[in-house]
Design an enzyme around this catalytic site. Sequence first.
Site, PDB file in Angstrom:
ATOM      1  CB  CYS A   1      13.237  -2.412 -20.154  1.00  0.00           C
ATOM      2  SG  CYS A   1      14.423  -3.425 -19.226  1.00  0.00           S
TER       3      CYS A   1
ATOM      4  CG  HIS B   1      16.982  -1.030 -22.638  1.00  0.00           C
ATOM      5  ND1 HIS B   1      16.356  -0.062 -21.887  1.00  0.00           N
ATOM      6  CD2 HIS B   1      17.367  -1.989 -21.772  1.00  0.00           C
ATOM      7  CE1 HIS B   1      16.373  -0.417 -20.615  1.00  0.00           C
ATOM      8  NE2 HIS B   1      16.976  -1.581 -20.517  1.00  0.00           N
TER       9      HIS B   1
ATOM     10  CD  GLU C   1      16.211   2.661 -24.382  1.00  0.00           C
ATOM     11  OE1 GLU C   1      16.511   2.444 -23.192  1.00  0.00           O
ATOM     12  OE2 GLU C   1      15.287   2.053 -24.973  1.00  0.00           O
TER      13      GLU C   1
END
Length: 199
Positions: free
Chosen positions: A77, A179, A181
């Site tokens: 990011c 992102h 994750e």
Amino acid sequence: MNVTLIGYGAGNVASVRFALERLGARVRITDDPTDVDEAERVILPGVGAAGYAMQRLKALGLVEALRAFPRPLLGVCLGQQLLFETSDEDGGADLLDLIPGRVGAIAPAPSRPSPHMGWSRLSLRRPDPLLEGIKDGDWAYFVHGYVCPDGPATIAAADYGLPVPAVVNSANRWGCQFHPERSAAAGARILKNFLELPA
């Protein structure tokens, strides 16, 4: 699989750590340049403003350690944006200067609100070990108001009414604007691929 996660007060460290641990990685969180020097691979997360993030990295003595790091480095990011030379954010900020180019604000439009927030499809530009198993059209989750320059480092992009460099690479440095994750199977695969890059 050992990975060092930079915890410098400007990153979503916990969620990245949990995603890595789900993949079986041993995660060390640090703000110590010596740990970076000795790391097998490094992830630089980031949320918020580029200027503040760079202030934190400088205060901790991490800028030179990251610039000199010779093994796999992944910016996530804001961490991807920090890999570039400069940013228009905060009236202008000098970044890590690892990839050429200036980060600029996303110009809002009726079909393109800023920040870019939500799921967008990836379009692959060229093969790369980080993208092994990723297909054109896979979804990734973005939250950002600034965008990296689209250039030779872009290995995957998203269409947001303008090309968004979604994944970049230059030498041993990679970045994900989204992102991973939070990006379901595609994000987990990218993190797994990063963990398996030769150190």
